[in-house]
Design a protein around this motif. Structure first.
Motif, PDB file in Angstrom:
ATOM      1  N   UNK A 892       0.825  -1.222   0.000  1.00 36.37           N
ATOM      2  CA  UNK A 892       0.000   0.000   0.000  1.00 36.37           C
ATOM      3  C   UNK A 892       0.848   1.256   0.000  1.00 36.37           C
ATOM      4  N   UNK A 893       2.152   1.173   0.240  1.00 35.91           N
ATOM      5  CA  UNK A 893       3.002   2.351   0.266  1.00 35.91           C
ATOM      6  C   UNK A 893       4.371   2.035   0.819  1.00 35.91           C
ATOM      7  N   UNK A 894       5.200   3.109   0.998  1.00 41.19           N
ATOM      8  CA  UNK A 894       6.578   2.959   1.465  1.00 41.19           C
ATOM      9  C   UNK A 894       6.897   4.074   2.444  1.00 41.19           C
ATOM     10  N   UNK A 895       7.788   3.789   3.383  1.00 42.06           N
ATOM     11  CA  UNK A 895       8.358   4.791   4.288  1.00 42.06           C
ATOM     12  C   UNK A 895       9.824   4.966   3.940  1.00 42.06           C
ATOM     13  N   UNK A 896      10.299   6.229   3.952  1.00 38.86           N
ATOM     14  CA  UNK A 896      11.708   6.506   3.652  1.00 38.86           C
ATOM     15  C   UNK A 896      12.344   7.183   4.854  1.00 38.86           C
ATOM     16  N   UNK A 897      13.623   6.770   5.140  1.00 40.64           N
ATOM     17  CA  UNK A 897      14.375   7.342   6.249  1.00 40.64           C
ATOM     18  C   UNK A 897      15.710   7.829   5.728  1.00 40.64           C
ATOM     19  N   UNK A 898      16.264   8.834   6.455  1.00 42.32           N
ATOM     20  CA  UNK A 898      17.572   9.375   6.085  1.00 42.32           C
ATOM     21  C   UNK A 898      18.450   9.456   7.325  1.00 42.32           C
ATOM     22  N   UNK A 899      19.773   9.491   7.043  1.00 43.96           N
ATOM     23  CA  UNK A 899      20.740   9.608   8.147  1.00 43.96           C
ATOM     24  C   UNK A 899      21.961  10.336   7.618  1.00 43.96           C
ATOM     25  N   UNK A 900      22.461  11.297   8.449  1.00 39.37           N
ATOM     26  CA  UNK A 900      23.661  12.032   8.077  1.00 39.37           C
ATOM     27  C   UNK A 900      24.891  11.170   8.326  1.00 39.37           C
ATOM     28  N   UNK A 901      25.952  11.489   7.583  1.00 42.33           N
ATOM     29  CA  UNK A 901      27.200  10.747   7.790  1.00 42.33           C
ATOM     30  C   UNK A 901      27.733  11.054   9.196  1.00 42.33           C
TER      31      UNK A 901
END
Length: 1365
Positions: A892-901
């Protein structure tokens, strides 16, 4: 040596007889003068007769003969037309060493060309043989006055024309009746019968019966000569230009003696050749086939080539290079698969045939290639039929020394439905010049016609000048008879030595106008103007008074009595500008034969068929349209085939009309046959087709390209007019394309149809994809059947089973889509489904799914790793793909995550209650210059699954610019299979090109047009080695720099690269090579030379400056050359020089090999006292002194006091020595030894020198001693041992043998002698026989034996060699 004049009879003496005898040497005539020859005596005979010569003017001509007979015969020479008494022009000699009688003609002239005879006489008989001398004239000699008169009157074009006429006149020198140029017979002996007419026309021979009779006689004579050296000769192929710049001719031959010498001559002059294909002239032998090649062609290579075996002619071929060039060269052609490709070119001069090459292979007319030429022979065409991918490459056209080439590019069929399939052949053609080529050819034809007319005008002008000059010379000619009488009277008063009389010169006769002939291509041949009478003949003795003064000592020169240009030249008048061409047509169609004359003012002319005159009828129309004459044959039948000839104004041209009867089908029947046949399984299918065509007809039926043969299920009927195919009990697999192929001698035709066999479908296929498995429904899909049985699928029949129960619930038919949603499910239950496909032909077998659970939470798997699509300072775009495991329900959908170096915390990018619907997302919450990584997790009805692996770190910044070209690209190393490159990273320019992050190396073979990458991932380093290259192949190489902004511009190498090591000048690697070797006679001598060179060098061995003899074996490998003398003799001594040469340079090394043996002792030693206190010791020389210039002597002395031998002199090269300090009262003995490089001889001892004391006589009677005989048969005292050796190791075998005389030892492996094999090092020293194998291999397995033999017997010893792998 005596000389006799030609044609003078030498009758036998009174009382003699004349018995004809047969010689073993063909062509020798022997006359025996007595009935019986005494014992030990013999009549003369030739053991080797002189060989016919064809030599260039100014060279040394020499006849050699070896004559036997007892008593020694007297040898004389003579010639048919002239004498051989001039000592400056004819030198007869005898070589006592070789036993050859020679007749030498230094600086041979054209007037010495004649038939020569050699006579050998003694009291018992006479032997005679004839030999021919042909002299090729270098140039035409004319007087200075004639040169000035001609050059003042003529322009350059007229001078060229006269030169051509002059050459023709020179060829018509006065000959005996029936005698023709020898070159004519040499060409006929090697020519095909179809070329006889052309050669006769070229040399002006019109009496074909006489020619054939004479040719058969010459064939018998040459076959007798060839039989001495040749067992078999066949497949003679005349010289042709095979590839640009290279001409070849070949034949098959078996030699009786493989060592027989082979000579190549061009225009009678010997031409050097070898087996190296890089040389000008080369010879390759493949089995019994001999192939001669001429490389680097130029205009001087034209001429008559001959191959002789030991002086006997074997093959002659005339090489003519046409003066032609390409006005329009062939162009690159792009064709689609199954389409025809056309290459066309236009020549500057008519040529009936040129050579076509495809990927360096000669092309011939056939089913694949269609080679044609236009009527004017200027436009040449090559059609490559039914192009496929394998046909792409470089095609070339070769005309004379000129050539041109172009690419054929075959593109895949753009129709996506035909990919991977063999589509139907297309009727379109790609390429071709069209009307432009026709226009250019027409302009060139007009230009050639204009030049021809200008030459004819010049001919007429020269003829008029000549006629005027003849009128002025008539009064002078009338006075000649009176002048000739006076010298005749003077000759009677003062007689001169008799000279052979010349035959009266025949009066000039007018020659009939030659008919115009057509060659095999249908082109009309124009008669060349010929002089009415023979010109430029040498003066005969009847036409000029004999000289009154003493004859001159200078060599006689040919004097021209006639003018340079012939008196009359025949105007060809009306002639054919275009002759008839062979026409091929089909029965029932019309045929048209066309020719064109140079003038329209000509009568209608006469047409002939097979020699009979024909007139116009309803089916035969004769049309005249100006200068064009046509013959139209309507509704052709087989009876219309034949040779048609058209004659007009004394000219004729002819060609063949061939009426063919290929297989043909009615178009309505063909359309009906092409309709598909549809049947059900188990039924029979019938195909039938009517046709017409000449028998025999080959009928073949095919199913999907595979030929069908009769069996229980296939029945084929054939007749003269139809064929039928019956297929019984057809199965679904029999469906496909049905093809009928008909073939006879005139062509091939095909008819296509299709067979469709209907059957029930196969079962549906998995795997099953679960779209949703919730508490309320189960939704899934599957794959359609692989084969629908020929009918579309209408429905799917489904049954369901709840796991744990034994019953199946019938759900029923659903529409024909492979998808089902089951909403009647219980939470947590597991279900299994059975699926069948339903068509009009039946129901398929069942397909059963795996268990599917409803209502249980199942989270999806991780999606793929996110990929960066684009980056900017305020936005980063990423994309990914769905997970392979959906958890049993829809995503039904997607979740996106980010992280700094550098951080451990992941932050969600999208709002928690707003899943990402697509598979691409723009992340805008970024800070410029920061570095991020991202991951994605999928969401289904159960919830969010596991996250994906993180993406690569990406910096939030605007896109980069692609990098520039790499700098200083160069090749650092190369081999036959690899290539090493090095370069410098490109420079950075802000805003123009950014830093390079990696590199791609691209390679393109010279024959391809597409580049291929050698590395799939970018290189970090600035060097790379390409592997897997083809040896000596040509490649183009380039390097492309890349970064996040894309690929930069490629940097190419300046030139192509050849896969080979870098050039290395030859260099000898072993610095410890010996420059001097001593070898014992009858032992083997071996010299190994190690070297390095690239490319592979040419290696030459010389002995004392000349090539080594055949008994010396030379073996060359990569980096090493070996010289082997299997059984050395004293004559093998000398300085051996190796020359290693390649394109870079050359290197030489010399080694002196001295072959000798133990010296024989000196002769008797004598002592003499000339001065008190000294003794002169002298001795007879050793017998080896004359054969060994390194032999010297050593003298030893012993006195009665010391009683020991002492050396008093060494290295004496004379035969005496003076010993000093001779003490009175002592006795002295001397010994003399001979020494050489091998060792010391037995001593020769002197008598005792000193005071002679008187002794009483003492006598002792002894019994007579028996003589001792030490002779014995060979016996092995130490036998061979068994050997087991690992592969590639050394193996050393030895044994000891005894016998007197010294036995001869031979080594064998599996009963094959090894003494001359260079892979085995064999020695025999003092009875110890040894053999060394340097690197043993599997081929060395077997039984080894040694055989020792002498005059008293033989002995043998054997062993076994086993090789360990």
């Amino acid at each position: 040596m005596k000389f006799s004049k030609s044609k003078e009879a030498e009758p036998t003496a009174p009382g003699q007889v004349a018995i004809k005898k047969r010689s073993k040497v063909p062509g020798v005539m022997i006359t025996q003068f007595v009935e019986e020859i005494p014992a030990g005596k013999s009549h003369p005979d030739f053991s080797r007769k002189p060989i016919a010569l064809t030599i260039q003017e100014g060279k040394l001509a020499m006849f050699k003969a070896i004559i036997t007979g007892s008593p020694t015969p007297t040898v004389t020479w003579a010639r048919n037309n002239g004498d051989v008494s001039d000592p400056e022009r004819y030198v007869a000699s005898y070589d006592s060493v070789s036993g050859e009688h020679q007749l030498q003609m230094p600086n041979v002239g054209v007037d010495q060309a004649d038939t020569y005879k050699c006579y050998a006489n003694n009291e018992y008989g006479r032997a005679m043989v004839t030999v021919t001398l042909n002299v090729i004239e270098v140039g035409f000699k004319k007087s200075k006055a004639m040169q000035e008169a001609r050059l003042d009157q003529r322009e350059k074009a007229a001078a060229d024309l006269k030169r051509t006429l002059r050459t023709r006149a020179e060829q018509k020198e006065e000959r005996k009746d029936g005698e023709v140029d020898e070159k004519f017979w040499e060409l006929l002996l090697s020519a095909d019968k179809k070329d006889y007419e052309r050669i006769c026309a070229e040399y002006g021979v019109t009496d074909f019966r006489w020619m054939l009779k004479k040719l058969n006689e010459k064939k018998k004579e040459i076959e007798e000569q060839q039989s001495q050296y040749i067992e078999h000769l066949s497949n003679l192929r005349h010289i042709e230009i095979k590839t640009p710049g290279c001409a070849e001719f070949e034949f098959e031959m078996d030699l009786k003696d493989p060592n027989a010498r082979i000579f190549l001559l061009k225009d009678g002059v010997m031409v050097p050749f070898n087996t190296d294909t890089d040389e000008k002239h080369s010879l390759r032998q493949v089995g019994r086939k001999f192939i001669f090649s001429v490389h680097g062609l130029n205009a001087e290579d034209a001429g008559l080539y001959q191959v002789d075996i030991e002086g006997v002619n074997v093959f002659s071929t005339d090489f003519k290079i046409p003066a032609v060039d390409f006005l329009v060269k062939i162009q690159e052609v792009k064709a689609v698969e199954r389409e025809d490709a056309v290459f066309e070119c236009v020549l500057s001069a008519p040529l009936p045939k040129i050579s076509w090459l495809g990927k360096n292979v000669a092309l011939e007319q056939g089913e694949k290639y269609d080679i044609s030429v236009s009527e004017d022979m200027l436009i040449h065409r090559l059609v490559v039929k039914d192009c496929m991918q394998v046909d792409k490459g470089i095609y070339a056209a070769v005309a004379g020394m000129k050539s041109c080439n172009a690419w054929l590019i075959v593109e895949a069929d753009p129709d996506p439905n035909q990919r991977g399939k063999k589509g139907a052949r297309k009727t379109t053609q790609a390429g071709g010049g069209g009307t432009d080529l026709i226009r250019i050819a027409a302009e060139q034809q007009e230009k050639l016609q204009k030049e021809r007319e200008e030459r004819m005008e010049q001919l007429k002008q020269i003829q008029a000048e000549k006629a005027a000059a003849n009128e002025e010379e008539k009064p002078v000619e009338e006075e000649k008879p009176a002048e000739e009488e006076k010298p005749a009277d003077e000759g009677n008063a003062a007689p001169e030595p008799p000279k052979p009389k010349a035959k009266p010169k025949p009066k000039p006769k007018l020659k009939p106008k030659p008919e115009t002939k057509t060659d095999s291509e249908g082109k009309a041949e124009e008669p060349e103007p010929e002089p009415e009478a023979e010109e430029e003949q040498p003066e005969s003795k009847e036409s000029a008074p004999p000289p009154t003064e003493a004859p001159s000592e200078e060599p006689r020169k040919r004097v021209r009595t006639g003018p340079l240009v012939p008196d009359t030249i025949i105007d060809p008048g009306v002639h054919f500008t275009s002759g008839l061409s062979d026409v091929h047509t089909i029965i029932g169609q019309s045929a048209e034969m066309v020719c064109k004359l140079s003038s329209e003012n000509v009568c209608d002319g006469i047409w002939y068929k097979d020699g009979k005159e024909i007139t116009a009828t309803d089916e035969l129309k004769i049309i005249k349209d100006g200068a064009v004459h046509k013959l139209i044959v309507s509704n052709c039948t087989e009876d219309d085939s034949g040779k048609f000839r058209f004659e007009a104004a004394g000219r004729k041209t002819e060609a063949m009309l061939v009426v063919e009867d290929p297989p043909r089908m009615n178009q309505d029947d063909l359309a009906k046959f092409s309709e598909p046949v549809i049947i059900k399984v188990g039924q029979k299918a019938t195909f039938k087709m009517d046709f017409v065509g000449r028998e025999p007809m080959k009928v073949q039926w095919y199913n999907e390209g595979e030929e069908m043969l009769e069996d229980n299920h296939i029945r084929i009927e054939k007749s003269d007019s139809h064929s039928s195919l019956l297929l019984v009990k057809c199965q679904r697999k029999d469906s496909g394309e049905i093809k009928l192929k008909l073939k006879n001698e005139f062509g091939t035709i095909e008819a296509l149809s299709r067979l469709i066999v209907l059957d029930k479908p196969t079962n549906p296929m998995g795997p099953v994809e679960v779209l949703e498995a919730s508490a309320s429904c189960v939704e899934f899909k599957w794959r359609s059947p692989k084969d629908d049985g020929g009918s579309p699928i209408k429905n799917y029949y489904i049954e369901r089973n709840q796991i744990g129960r034994n019953t199946w619930m019938k759900i029923g038919n659903i529409p024909g889509e492979p998808h089902y949603n089951d909403s009647d499910v219980d939470h947590g239950r597991r279900y299994c489904y059975r699926i069948r496909a339903v068509t009009a032909e039946g129901i398929s077998d069942v397909f059963e799914t795996n268990d599917i659970q409803a209502g249980t939470k199942a989270y999806p798997g991780p999606p793929s790793t996110p990929k960066v699509v684009s980056t900017f300072k305020n936005c980063i775009t990423l994309a990914w793909s769905s997970p392979t495991n959906t958890g049993g329900s829809n995503i039904v959908g997607y979740n996106m995550e980010k992280r700094k170096r550098g951080s451990n915390i992941w932050g969600q990018v999208n709002p928690p209650d707003e899943p990402i619907k697509g598979k691409q997302y723009d992340v805008k919450d970024v800070i410029e210059g920061m570095e991020y990584e991202f991951r994605v997790s999928a969401i289904n009805f159960s919830g969010a699954g596991e996250p994906s692996t993180p993406s690569e770190f990406v910096i939030a910044r605007d896109p980069k610019k692609p990098p520039g070209k790499v700098v200083d690209l160069k090749v650092t190393d190369s081999t036959h299979t690899s290539l090493s490159l090095n370069w410098t990273k490109p420079k950075e320019e802000e805003g123009v090109q950014d830093e390079a992050k990696g590199y791609f190396v691209e390679l393109r073979p010279a024959e391809n047009t597409e580049w291929g990458r050698c590395n799939s991932n970018p290189l970090i380093a600035t060097s790379y080695t390409i592997l897997g290259l083809k040896s000596m192949a040509m490649y183009w190489v380039r390097v492309v720099a890349t970064n996040e902004g894309g690929d930069g511009e490629p940097q190419d190498l300046d030139n192509y690269i050849i896969a080979m090591p870098p050039p290395v000048r030859p260099n000898f690697t072993n610095r410890k090579m010996k420059s001097f070797m001593v070898v014992r006679a009858e032992n083997s001598a071996r010299v190994n030379i190690d070297f390095e060179a690239s490319p592979m060098p040419t290696i030459i061995w010389l002995k004392d400056g000349i090539p080594v003899s055949k008994r010396v074996t030379v073996s060359n490998t990569d980096g090493m050359s070996q010289l082997l003398i299997p059984s050395a003799e004293r004559s093998d001594s000398g300085i051996y020089t190796i020359i290693v040469k390649n394109i870079v340079g050359q290197e030489t090394f010399s080694v002196e090999i001295r072959v000798t043996d133990d010296p024989k002792p000196p002769g008797s030693v004598e002592l003499e006292e000339n001065v008190p206190g000294t003794l002169t010791v002298s001795w007879e020389p050793s017998p080896d002194e004359k054969r060994d210039n390194h032999l010297y002597y050593m003298v030893m002395k012993r006195d009665s006091i010391k009683r020991t031998w002492q050396a008093v002199a060494d290295r004496l090269f004379n035969n005496n020595f003076t010993a000093v300090n001779i003490m009175p009262g002592r006795e002295y003995n001397f010994r003399v030894y001979a020494k050489n490089d091998i060792g010391l001889s037995e001593p020769s001892e002197s008598l005792t020198w000193g005071v002679v004391r008187k002794k009483e006589k003492f006598s002792l009677n002894l019994a007579p001693s028996k003589p001792c005989n030490f002779d014995s048969a060979p016996i092995f005292t130490v036998p061979l041992k068994m050997h087991t050796t690992p592969e590639k190791y050394e193996c050393y075998m030895s044994c000891a043998v005894r016998g007197n005389p010294i036995p001869h030892v031979t080594w064998y492996r599996n009963n094959v002698s090894l003494n001359t094999d260079t892979n085995y090092y064999i020695t025999n020293t003092c009875g110890v026989c040894s053999m060394l194998i340097l690197r043993v291999g599997a081929k060395d397995n077997g039984e080894y034996s040694v055989v020792a033999e002498n005059s008293l017997g033989s002995a043998q010893c054997s062993t076994q060699l086993t090789i360990l792998e």
